[in-house]
Scaffold this motif. Structure first.
Motif, short mmCIF file in Angstrom:
data_model
loop_
_atom_site.label_atom_id
_atom_site.label_comp_id
_atom_site.label_asym_id
_atom_site.label_seq_id
_atom_site.Cartn_x
_atom_site.Cartn_y
_atom_site.Cartn_z
N ARG A 125 0.80 -1.23 0.00
CA ARG A 125 0.00 0.00 0.00
C ARG A 125 0.84 1.27 0.00
O ARG A 125 0.32 2.36 0.22
CB ARG A 125 -0.93 0.00 1.23
N VAL A 126 2.16 1.14 -0.22
CA VAL A 126 3.06 2.27 0.01
C VAL A 126 3.30 3.14 -1.24
O VAL A 126 3.84 4.25 -1.13
CB VAL A 126 4.39 1.73 0.61
N ALA A 127 2.86 2.68 -2.40
CA ALA A 127 3.19 3.39 -3.64
C ALA A 127 2.80 4.88 -3.64
O ALA A 127 3.58 5.71 -4.13
CB ALA A 127 2.56 2.67 -4.84
N PRO A 128 1.62 5.26 -3.12
CA PRO A 128 1.27 6.70 -3.17
C PRO A 128 2.30 7.60 -2.49
O PRO A 128 2.43 8.78 -2.86
CB PRO A 128 -0.09 6.76 -2.46
N LEU A 129 3.06 7.07 -1.55
CA LEU A 129 4.05 7.90 -0.85
C LEU A 129 5.16 8.37 -1.78
O LEU A 129 5.84 9.36 -1.49
CB LEU A 129 4.66 7.16 0.34
N ALA A 130 5.35 7.67 -2.91
CA ALA A 130 6.38 8.09 -3.87
C ALA A 130 6.05 9.45 -4.47
O ALA A 130 6.94 10.13 -4.99
CB ALA A 130 6.52 7.04 -4.97
#
Ligand code: MG
Length: 280
Positions: A125-130
């Motif tokens: 679920r971490v992709a948006p932090l990029a």
């Protein structure tokens, strides 16, 4: 938020990978072939249904948008709980897939940190932090909402760095090398593990993304590894989406994604918010 023109490609990439993998989760490698979306299967869902991976990625993105691109860990935790208890960020209000660590953490308010809590539930679920300015410490705290083991937190930091390199146009093999990893793409398929451990998922997703140039080939390769099919393909799909752009993701798979209007709305809101913030 930055690079918002690529946000749709990344979010569609991860959601399409997830939805392609959902019907095959837990299936053994080489016992099936992927041919577009499949109805029913493991979780008995209609074709093109995303799971917890995409729902929590959308919740993360929504939190970033609501906080003007900044990370607010408590806000993110509340949105994850809204998903679990009320079915927000799903195509139809149904939560049919939730990892043990995520469930436990959202019920107790404490991320899991035991030796047996090195799953891929925060990596997915971490992709948006990029697309944010979040530093390593912040990324670690976002992982720790559910997955507080250092291995999980470090995997999330690495994944965001890799995604940012792809957003800057770096070829994936260069990005992998510059992050100090070996030539993962040369590993034989039999050595690629596709279980639920965070390091397995990250290596498998990188192996798929670094061995393909076509979006669908990448996510199909990921799903056909078997076992944790949706999460491997979700993590690979986020990278492949950025690498090929939205036009590289077949239109039939984008349109066939149940509930994609929600994804469109969040991506458009992110882009609009960014545009209005950049005006004097
Ligand atoms: Mg899932």
């Amino acid at each position: 938020m930055q690079h918002t023109s690529m946000l749709a490609a990344c979010m569609y990439g991860l959601a399409v990978g997830d939805a392609l993998g959902v019907p095959y989760e837990f299936r053994l490698r080489d016992t099936f072939r992927v041919d577009g979306y499949l109805a029913y299967g493991t979780h008995n869902q209609p074709a093109g249904t995303w799971s917890d991976d995409t729902a929590l990625s959308l919740a993360s993105l929504h939190s970033l948008i609501a906080n003007h691109g900044e990370v607010d860990v408590e806000d993110m935790r509340r949105r994850f709980a809204d998903w679990l208890t009320a079915g927000l960020y799903t195509p139809d209000g149904q939560v049919f897939d939730c990892g043990l660590a995520t469930s436990k953490a959202l019920h107790t308010g404490r991320g899991c940190s035991g030796e047996n809590s090195q799953g891929n539930g925060s990596l997915m679920r971490v992709a948006p932090l990029a697309f944010s300015d979040a530093d390593d410490d912040t990324i670690g705290r976002v992982s720790a909402i559910t997955h507080a083991h250092p291995t999980c937190m470090q995997a999330c930091m690495l994944q965001v760095r890799l995604l940012r390199r792809l957003l800057d146009g770096e070829p994936i093999r260069t990005a992998i090398s510059r992050e100090g990893l070996g030539p993962i793409w040369r590993m034989p398929r039999r050595e690629i593990r596709s279980d639920g451990f965070v390091s397995s998922t990250q290596t498998a997703a990188l192996w798929c993304a670094a061995n393909t140039t076509d979006f669908y080939e990448c996510v199909r390769l990921a799903v056909e590894l078997g076992d944790d099919t949706d999460t491997t393909a979700c993590v690979a799909g986020a990278m492949a989406g950025i690498m090929t752009g939205l036009e590289g993701i077949p239109i039939g798979l984008r349109d066939g994604l149940r509930g994609h209007a929600l994804l469109d709305l969040l991506v458009q809101t992110a882009a609009t918010g960014c545009a209005s913030q950049s005006q004097p």
